[in-house]
Every structure is written in structure tokens, then in C-alpha cells.
Design a protein around this motif. Structure first.
Motif, PDB file in Angstrom:
ATOM      1  N   ARG A   1      -9.970   0.885  10.476  1.00 21.54           N
ATOM      2  CA  ARG A   1      -9.489  -0.109  11.440  1.00 21.54           C
ATOM      3  C   ARG A   1      -8.021   0.080  11.796  1.00 21.54           C
ATOM      4  N   ASP A   2      -7.243   0.662  10.873  1.00 28.26           N
ATOM      5  CA  ASP A   2      -5.833   0.861  11.157  1.00 28.26           C
ATOM      6  C   ASP A   2      -5.270   1.898  10.197  1.00 28.26           C
ATOM      7  N   CYS A   3      -4.247   2.604  10.629  1.00 31.88           N
ATOM      8  CA  CYS A   3      -3.489   3.538   9.797  1.00 31.88           C
ATOM      9  C   CYS A   3      -2.012   3.331  10.070  1.00 31.88           C
TER      10      CYS A   3
ATOM     11  N   ALA B   1       8.070   5.094   6.926  1.00 32.18           N
ATOM     12  CA  ALA B   1       9.180   5.435   7.813  1.00 32.18           C
ATOM     13  C   ALA B   1       9.709   6.839   7.575  1.00 32.18           C
ATOM     14  N   ASP B   2       9.674   7.300   6.337  1.00 31.69           N
ATOM     15  CA  ASP B   2      10.180   8.640   6.043  1.00 31.69           C
ATOM     16  C   ASP B   2       9.110   9.719   6.200  1.00 31.69           C
ATOM     17  N   GLY B   3       7.899   9.318   6.566  1.00 28.73           N
ATOM     18  CA  GLY B   3       6.838  10.273   6.811  1.00 28.73           C
ATOM     19  C   GLY B   3       6.196  10.866   5.581  1.00 28.73           C
ATOM     20  N   SER B   4       6.507  10.345   4.406  1.00 28.07           N
ATOM     21  CA  SER B   4       5.977  10.938   3.178  1.00 28.07           C
ATOM     22  C   SER B   4       4.600  10.414   2.814  1.00 28.07           C
ATOM     23  N   LEU B   5       4.211   9.254   3.338  1.00 23.53           N
ATOM     24  CA  LEU B   5       2.942   8.620   2.977  1.00 23.53           C
ATOM     25  C   LEU B   5       2.207   8.166   4.234  1.00 23.53           C
ATOM     26  N   LEU B   6       0.892   8.128   4.120  1.00 22.89           N
ATOM     27  CA  LEU B   6       0.066   7.558   5.183  1.00 22.89           C
ATOM     28  C   LEU B   6      -0.945   6.627   4.528  1.00 22.89           C
ATOM     29  N   PHE B   7      -1.137   5.461   5.136  1.00 23.98           N
ATOM     30  CA  PHE B   7      -2.063   4.455   4.608  1.00 23.98           C
ATOM     31  C   PHE B   7      -3.182   4.234   5.625  1.00 23.98           C
ATOM     32  N   ALA B   8      -4.410   4.053   5.124  1.00 18.67           N
ATOM     33  CA  ALA B   8      -5.560   3.784   5.977  1.00 18.67           C
ATOM     34  C   ALA B   8      -6.383   2.669   5.368  1.00 18.67           C
ATOM     35  N   ILE B   9      -6.963   1.837   6.221  1.00 22.91           N
ATOM     36  CA  ILE B   9      -7.807   0.749   5.742  1.00 22.91           C
ATOM     37  C   ILE B   9      -9.153   0.807   6.451  1.00 22.91           C
ATOM     38  N   ASP B  10     -10.204   0.508   5.714  1.00 23.78           N
ATOM     39  CA  ASP B  10     -11.559   0.535   6.259  1.00 23.78           C
ATOM     40  C   ASP B  10     -12.186  -0.843   6.134  1.00 23.78           C
ATOM     41  N   VAL B  11     -12.539  -1.418   7.283  1.00 22.00           N
ATOM     42  CA  VAL B  11     -13.010  -2.799   7.298  1.00 22.00           C
ATOM     43  C   VAL B  11     -14.443  -2.925   6.780  1.00 22.00           C
TER      44      VAL B  11
ATOM     45  N   GLU C   1      -6.736   4.669  -3.955  1.00 27.95           N
ATOM     46  CA  GLU C   1      -7.495   3.739  -3.140  1.00 27.95           C
ATOM     47  C   GLU C   1      -7.649   2.436  -3.918  1.00 27.95           C
ATOM     48  N   THR C   2      -7.885   1.360  -3.193  1.00 28.75           N
ATOM     49  CA  THR C   2      -8.063   0.067  -3.832  1.00 28.75           C
ATOM     50  C   THR C   2      -9.025  -0.771  -3.008  1.00 28.75           C
ATOM     51  N   ASP C   3      -9.692  -1.716  -3.643  1.00 28.66           N
ATOM     52  CA  ASP C   3     -10.580  -2.634  -2.939  1.00 28.66           C
ATOM     53  C   ASP C   3      -9.759  -3.704  -2.231  1.00 28.66           C
ATOM     54  N   LEU C   4     -10.189  -4.048  -1.029  1.00 26.08           N
ATOM     55  CA  LEU C   4      -9.511  -5.073  -0.237  1.00 26.08           C
ATOM     56  C   LEU C   4     -10.527  -5.664   0.729  1.00 26.08           C
ATOM     57  N   PRO C   5     -10.752  -6.986   0.697  1.00 26.06           N
ATOM     58  CA  PRO C   5     -11.827  -7.570   1.504  1.00 26.06           C
ATOM     59  C   PRO C   5     -11.604  -7.428   3.012  1.00 26.06           C
ATOM     60  N   HIS C   6     -12.382  -6.576   3.652  1.00 24.33           N
ATOM     61  CA  HIS C   6     -12.432  -6.443   5.108  1.00 24.33           C
ATOM     62  C   HIS C   6     -11.038  -6.374   5.755  1.00 24.33           C
ATOM     63  N   PRO C   7     -10.213  -5.409   5.385  1.00 18.27           N
ATOM     64  CA  PRO C   7      -8.858  -5.340   5.945  1.00 18.27           C
ATOM     65  C   PRO C   7      -8.875  -4.953   7.416  1.00 18.27           C
ATOM     66  N   THR C   8      -7.931  -5.470   8.171  1.00 19.77           N
ATOM     67  CA  THR C   8      -7.879  -5.221   9.615  1.00 19.77           C
ATOM     68  C   THR C   8      -6.557  -4.637  10.085  1.00 19.77           C
ATOM     69  N   MET C   9      -5.514  -4.688   9.286  1.00 16.67           N
ATOM     70  CA  MET C   9      -4.212  -4.222   9.746  1.00 16.67           C
ATOM     71  C   MET C   9      -3.380  -3.799   8.552  1.00 16.67           C
ATOM     72  N   VAL C  10      -2.539  -2.781   8.739  1.00 12.44           N
ATOM     73  CA  VAL C  10      -1.646  -2.346   7.671  1.00 12.44           C
ATOM     74  C   VAL C  10      -0.266  -2.075   8.266  1.00 12.44           C
ATOM     75  N   ALA C  11       0.778  -2.426   7.505  1.00 13.70           N
ATOM     76  CA  ALA C  11       2.157  -2.142   7.904  1.00 13.70           C
ATOM     77  C   ALA C  11       2.920  -1.701   6.670  1.00 13.70           C
ATOM     78  N   ALA C  12       3.697  -0.643   6.787  1.00 12.69           N
ATOM     79  CA  ALA C  12       4.420  -0.085   5.644  1.00 12.69           C
ATOM     80  C   ALA C  12       5.919  -0.112   5.908  1.00 12.69           C
ATOM     81  N   TRP C  13       6.682  -0.300   4.854  1.00 13.21           N
ATOM     82  CA  TRP C  13       8.134  -0.250   4.963  1.00 13.21           C
ATOM     83  C   TRP C  13       8.721   0.134   3.615  1.00 13.21           C
ATOM     84  N   THR C  14       9.979   0.570   3.627  1.00 15.74           N
ATOM     85  CA  THR C  14      10.692   0.877   2.404  1.00 15.74           C
ATOM     86  C   THR C  14      11.685  -0.241   2.137  1.00 15.74           C
ATOM     87  N   PRO C  15      11.530  -0.995   1.063  1.00 20.08           N
ATOM     88  CA  PRO C  15      12.442  -2.106   0.772  1.00 20.08           C
ATOM     89  C   PRO C  15      13.883  -1.627   0.634  1.00 20.08           C
TER      90      PRO C  15
END
Length: 227
Positions: free
Chosen positions: A136-138, A142-152, A174-188
């Protein structure tokens, strides 16, 4: 296209079919148009903002188009996401191959494409299997080192490391997550953002927000995970 200073319309660009996203190259006058309707990416000439605002922009035109699934794919292909590496050398797509628990539907793929000096794709260099059917989303860090994907459909979130030289991905978690629809990543940037982590831990920590749709409820639940 709108002028952010006063919200006035600067130009209108017609597209041949329904689109889902437009992503500009970080340094070149090229835009990537994700056609959700037929599972392709269109590469367009796209003037930089100065040309639009100065009234000197040539009308954008499509230069090339390619699929977001491997050659020979038969069935659903509805892309959702398009990302470019920070150096502008690689592009990434995510797609959906099913909308319900599938029969023997092919699993979705993350496409990795090498981009030439002109910003145009020179071909797919990797098809990374997500293990799901509706990516549903990837999102790329910001530094391009990681990519995250979620499957609804499979209710999964996946993390990949990215090789900056080859552009290729390796799934790391990977981890379980109930029906994810959106992902956003940042470096604190502060210890507070890391929930009290010390500076050493913080340097290696990436935050990840994911929204999970709640079945039969019109609402969203935010899930927080460190990777």
C-alpha cells in the motif's frame, strides 16, 4: 501547477490517464508520473520551478514509459509509490497485485531501476519480492540507507537496507501490523524524539510511523516502531 506565494495557477498539464503520484528528480528537469491505471511509470520533461514562474517553461512531454512489474506479468498491477535515491541514481516502485486475500496471485514486487545521467531509466536491475500482495505504501529514509514497505492484505511491515553503490535492496526485518495503509520515515534530531535514548543509540536509530486502518471503524491508529 501553482505558485506557492499566492496559490495562483501557473499552468495546467494534461495526462493521458489516471495518475497516483508525480515525483521530481532531485537535480534534473525530469518528473516521474506513476500511472495507477495501467501499472507504468512515465518519464516526463519537467522544467524547474524558476522556468515555470518566469513564464519560460516549455510544455512538459512524456519521453519514456515502463512497467512496475517484471516482463511477462499477467494480472493486477496497481502501483502506489515511487521514490528516488538522494543522489538521483536509482528509482524504486511499489505496487499491488491483489485487493483481497488472493488465490494464486503473484506477490507484489519492489522494482529497482538504474537512472542515467539524463534521469531516464536504463532498465530494472532488481525485482524484490515483498512477500505480500498489496504493498500500500513505501518510503525511503532521508539518507537513502533504508526503505520501508507495508502490505495491507498480509498485515506486514518490511524493512530493507539499500546499497548506495548498486542501489539494490536487502530485506532485514519484518513485523506484524494490522492492515497498514501509510508509512513515513524520519531521522530523529533530539533525544526527546527517541523517547529518552542516549546520543549513541540515537545515531543508529530511525523512526517509523505507520497508520493502521481499523476494520469496520472510520478511524486510524498510529503505530510506532524503531528499526
Amino acid at each position: 501547477l501553482m505558485d506557492p506565494a499566492d496559490a495562483s495557477v501557473v499552468s495546467i498539464v494534461e495526462f493521458p490517464m489516471r495518475i497516483r503520484r508525480i515525483v521530481q528528480h532531485p537535480s534534473l528537469p525530469v518528473a516521474y508520473v506513476l500511472y495507477e491505471g495501467n501499472g507504468t511509470v512515465g518519464e516526463w520533461t519537467w522544467p524547474r520551478c524558476e522556468a515555470w514562474l518566469d513564464g519560460k517553461a516549455e510544455p512538459p512531454k512524456e519521453m519514456a514509459r515502463y512497467s512496475t512489474m517484471p516482463d511477462g506479468h499477467v494480472g493486477t498491477n496497481k502501483p502506489t509509490s515511487f521514490m528516488i535515491s538522494p543522489d538521483g541514481a536509482f528509482a524504486y516502485t511499489c505496487t499491488r497485485t491483489a485487493f483481497f486475500l488472493p488465490d494464486p496471485a503473484p506477490t507484489s514486487k519492489i522494482g529497482v531501476y538504474s537512472l542515467g545521467d539524463d534521469g531516464l531509466a536504463t532498465g530494472a536491475i532488481q525485482w524484490e519480492d515483498t512477500g505480500g500482495y498489496n504493498t500500500r505504501d513505501c518510503q525511503m529514509s532521508a539518507d537513502g540507507s533504508l526503505l520501508f514497505a507495508i502490505d495491507v492484505i498480509t498485515s506486514k511491515a518490511f524493512a530493507y537496507t539499500r546499497d548506495a553503490t548498486t542501489g539494490k535492496l536487502t530485506r532485514t526485518d519484518e513485523t506484524d501490523l494490522p492492515h497498514p495503509t501509510m508509512v513515513a520515515a524520519w531521522t530523529p534530531t533530539t533525544t526527546k524524539e527517541c523517547n529518552g535514548m542516549d546520543s549513541t543509540s540515537k545515531a543508529a536509530f530511525h523512526g517509523l510511523w505507520m497508520s493502521a486502518s481499523i476494520i469496520s471503524v472510520m478511524g486510524m491508529a498510529l503505530t510506532y516502531m524503531s528499526v
